[in-house]
Design an enzyme around this catalytic site. Structure first.
Site, PDB file in Angstrom:
ATOM      1  N   ASP A  95       0.768  -1.164   0.109  1.00 52.29           N
ATOM      2  CA  ASP A  95       0.026   0.111   0.009  1.00 52.29           C
ATOM      3  C   ASP A  95       0.929   1.391   0.050  1.00 52.29           C
ATOM      4  O   ASP A  95       2.208   1.211   0.519  1.00 52.29           O
ATOM      5  CB  ASP A  95      -0.718  -0.053   1.378  1.00 52.29           C
ATOM      6  CG  ASP A  95      -1.996  -0.991   1.127  1.00 52.29           C
ATOM      7  OD1 ASP A  95      -1.993  -1.879   0.379  1.00 52.29           O
ATOM      8  OD2 ASP A  95      -3.015  -0.700   2.099  1.00 52.29           O
ATOM      9  N   ASP A  96       0.109   2.260  -0.398  1.00 51.70           N
ATOM     10  CA  ASP A  96       0.661   3.800  -0.132  1.00 51.70           C
ATOM     11  C   ASP A  96       1.621   4.201  -1.210  1.00 51.70           C
ATOM     12  O   ASP A  96       2.122   5.372  -1.177  1.00 51.70           O
ATOM     13  CB  ASP A  96       1.427   3.822   1.186  1.00 51.70           C
ATOM     14  CG  ASP A  96       0.064   3.609   2.306  1.00 51.70           C
ATOM     15  OD1 ASP A  96      -0.832   3.385   2.001  1.00 51.70           O
ATOM     16  OD2 ASP A  96       0.760   3.879   3.471  1.00 51.70           O
ATOM     17  N   HIS A 145      -5.712   3.082  -3.771  1.00 54.72           N
ATOM     18  CA  HIS A 145      -5.904   3.234  -2.406  1.00 54.72           C
ATOM     19  C   HIS A 145      -6.185   4.731  -2.248  1.00 54.72           C
ATOM     20  O   HIS A 145      -5.323   5.300  -1.362  1.00 54.72           O
ATOM     21  CB  HIS A 145      -4.560   2.961  -1.903  1.00 54.72           C
ATOM     22  CG  HIS A 145      -4.173   2.735  -0.397  1.00 54.72           C
ATOM     23  ND1 HIS A 145      -5.108   1.998   0.472  1.00 54.72           N
ATOM     24  CD2 HIS A 145      -3.335   3.321   0.395  1.00 54.72           C
ATOM     25  CE1 HIS A 145      -4.886   2.185   1.509  1.00 54.72           C
ATOM     26  NE2 HIS A 145      -3.654   2.653   1.697  1.00 54.72           N
ATOM     27  N   HIS A 149      -4.778   9.599   0.124  1.00 59.51           N
ATOM     28  CA  HIS A 149      -4.762   8.713   1.267  1.00 59.51           C
ATOM     29  C   HIS A 149      -5.742   9.064   2.608  1.00 59.51           C
ATOM     30  O   HIS A 149      -5.129   9.410   3.665  1.00 59.51           O
ATOM     31  CB  HIS A 149      -3.412   8.567   1.959  1.00 59.51           C
ATOM     32  CG  HIS A 149      -3.054   7.438   2.609  1.00 59.51           C
ATOM     33  ND1 HIS A 149      -3.268   7.260   4.000  1.00 59.51           N
ATOM     34  CD2 HIS A 149      -2.764   5.979   2.301  1.00 59.51           C
ATOM     35  CE1 HIS A 149      -3.128   5.972   4.488  1.00 59.51           C
ATOM     36  NE2 HIS A 149      -2.860   5.244   3.440  1.00 59.51           N
ATOM     37  N   TYR A 186      -6.761   2.376   5.731  1.00 63.68           N
ATOM     38  CA  TYR A 186      -7.145   2.048   7.245  1.00 63.68           C
ATOM     39  C   TYR A 186      -8.189   0.954   7.161  1.00 63.68           C
ATOM     40  O   TYR A 186      -8.966   0.578   8.187  1.00 63.68           O
ATOM     41  CB  TYR A 186      -7.650   3.191   8.035  1.00 63.68           C
ATOM     42  CG  TYR A 186      -6.413   4.480   7.763  1.00 63.68           C
ATOM     43  CD1 TYR A 186      -5.166   4.267   8.406  1.00 63.68           C
ATOM     44  CD2 TYR A 186      -7.018   5.388   7.228  1.00 63.68           C
ATOM     45  CE1 TYR A 186      -4.399   5.182   8.425  1.00 63.68           C
ATOM     46  CE2 TYR A 186      -6.126   6.616   6.985  1.00 63.68           C
ATOM     47  CZ  TYR A 186      -4.630   6.506   7.538  1.00 63.68           C
ATOM     48  OH  TYR A 186      -4.017   7.630   7.487  1.00 63.68           O
ATOM     49  N   HIS A 236       3.801  -2.279   3.035  1.00 60.56           N
ATOM     50  CA  HIS A 236       4.022  -0.996   2.641  1.00 60.56           C
ATOM     51  C   HIS A 236       5.243  -0.638   1.896  1.00 60.56           C
ATOM     52  O   HIS A 236       6.146  -0.713   2.429  1.00 60.56           O
ATOM     53  CB  HIS A 236       3.832   0.256   3.638  1.00 60.56           C
ATOM     54  CG  HIS A 236       2.463  -0.169   4.442  1.00 60.56           C
ATOM     55  ND1 HIS A 236       2.315  -0.945   5.329  1.00 60.56           N
ATOM     56  CD2 HIS A 236       1.183   0.573   4.341  1.00 60.56           C
ATOM     57  CE1 HIS A 236       0.800  -0.844   5.628  1.00 60.56           C
ATOM     58  NE2 HIS A 236       0.278   0.078   5.082  1.00 60.56           N
TER      59      HIS A 236
HETATM   60 NI    NI Z   1      -2.538   3.268   3.496  1.00 56.53          NI
END
Ligand code: NI
Length: 285
Positions: A95-96, A145, A149, A186, A236
Site C-alpha cells: 500500500d501507499d 488506495h 490517502h 485504514y 507498505h
Molecule cells: Ni494506506
C-alpha cells in the site's frame, strides 16, 4: 637413490622407514579430509541465500543491482509464470506507493519470478509513472488506495467518489486503464462507502504492521510464522525496512512452497468472482 635420499634414509631400518611413510600418508589423509569438510561447509553456507544477502556490503548490492538491470535488456518483462492451483499460494500486497524503494522491490520480484499487488495512492502514481508502468508490465496487479490517502468513511459521498476516480484517472493517463479494485485506507468501509464506491474492496488477512516495526528481520519473522495458503499479506512499499525485508522474504516464502501471485489471480484460481461493494480478506481453500 640420490645422495640426499641417502642422507635422510640411508641409516634407517626398513621398519623405521615404513613408519615414517605411514605417518606421512596419515597426515595427507587428514589434510584431504579438512579440505573436503571445508568445501561442504562453504556450499551449505551458500545455500542459505537469504542470510547471505543480509550480510552483503553496499558495493556488492550495487553490483547485483547492475546485473539485474543488464538482465532486463535481454528478457521481456511480460513473461508471467503459470500458477499451479494444487500448490499453496499467497498474495503479497503493498500500500501507499509507489516510492523511491519500489524499483528495488521490483528487481527482486523479477529475479524470483514472483508477483505482487500494489494499492497505489494517486499522488504517487503521478510522481512515479515509470515505476507504475514497470509494475504493470511485470504482470503485477495495481489497485486503488485513494488519491490523497484519506479515510473514506469521513467523507461526503461525492468526495469518496472523487478520491477513487482521481487515482483511476492518473492510472489511466499512464496505463490506459484504471484499477478494478479498491483497498480502503485504514480498512475503513461502512454502508455509505459500500453504496457510493462501486468497486470490490480488497482487505487483508495478515497485517504485518511493518510501518511500526524496527527492523527488516521482525517483518520477515512475523510473516514466516503467520502466513498460510490463501492469505492476503498487508505491507507498505514506502518503508525502507519493508523493501529490505522482501529481499529475504520473497525467496524464503518460495522455498516454503508458496507461489507469490496477485490478488485477482488468487481469487480466480479459488473460484471467487469479485462483486462491487463486497470485502475480501483471503482466498482460503
Ligand atoms: Ni494506506
Amino acid at each position: 637413490m640420490s645422495r640426499l635420499d641417502n642422507r635422510w634414509f640411508g641409516h634407517e631400518t626398513w621398519i623405521q622407514r615404513h613408519k615414517r611413510l605411514s605417518v606421512g600418508l596419515f597426515l595427507i589423509a587428514i589434510l584431504l579430509f579438512i579440505l573436503v569438510l571445508g568445501y561442504i561447509c562453504c556450499a551449505e553456507l551458500k545455500m542459505v541465500s537469504g542470510f547471505e544477502k543480509t550480510s552483503q556490503t553496499e558495493g556488492e548490492k550495487t553490483a547485483e543491482k547492475e546485473d539485474v538491470a543488464d538482465g532486463d535488456k535481454t528478457s521481456t518483462e511480460t513473461e508471467v509464470s503459470p500458477i499451479d492451483p494444487d500448490k499453496p499460494m499467497i498474495a503479497i500486497t503493498f500500500d501507499d506507493g509507489p516510492s523511491i524503494y519500489t524499483e528495488q522491490l521490483l528487481d527482486k520480484l523479477k529475479e524470483c519470478n514472483a508477483r505482487a499487488t500494489f494499492f497505489m495512492v494517486g499522488q504517487n502514481v503521478r510522481k512515479y509513472p515509470d515505476t507504475v508502468k514497470r509494475i504493470a508490465e511485470m504482470g503485477c496487479e495495481i489497485g486503488n488506495h485513494t488519491y490523497n490517502h484519506v479515510t473514506l468513511t469521513e467523507l461526503a459521498p461525492e468526495q469518496m467518489q472523487s478520491e477513487i476516480e482521481a487515482t483511476n484517472q492518473a492510472l489511466t493517463e499512464v496505463l490506459g486503464q484504471g484499477a478494478k479494485t479498491v483497498r480502503p485506507t485504514y480498512g475503513a468501509v461502512n454502508d455509505e462507502v459500500k453504496n457510493h464506491v462501486a468497486y470490490p474492496f480488497v482487505m487483508w488477512s495478515v497485517d504485518t504492521t511493518d510501518w511500526q516495526k524496527e527492523d527488516a528481520a521482525s517483518v520477515v519473522n512475523y510473516v514466516l510464522e503467520t502466513v498460510q495458503d490463501g492469505d492476503i499479506v498487508l505491507l507498505h512499499d514506502i518503508h525502507a525496512i519493508t523493501v529490505e525485508a522482501m529481499m529475504t522474504l520473497i525467496p524464503a516464502l518460495q522455498e516454503r512452497g508458496y507461489q507469490l501471485v496477485t490478488v485477482s489471480e488468487m481469487a480466480e484460481v479459488r473460484g471467487i468472482t469479485f462483486e462491487n461493494g463486497q470485502k475480501y480478506f483471503s482466498f482460503k481453500k
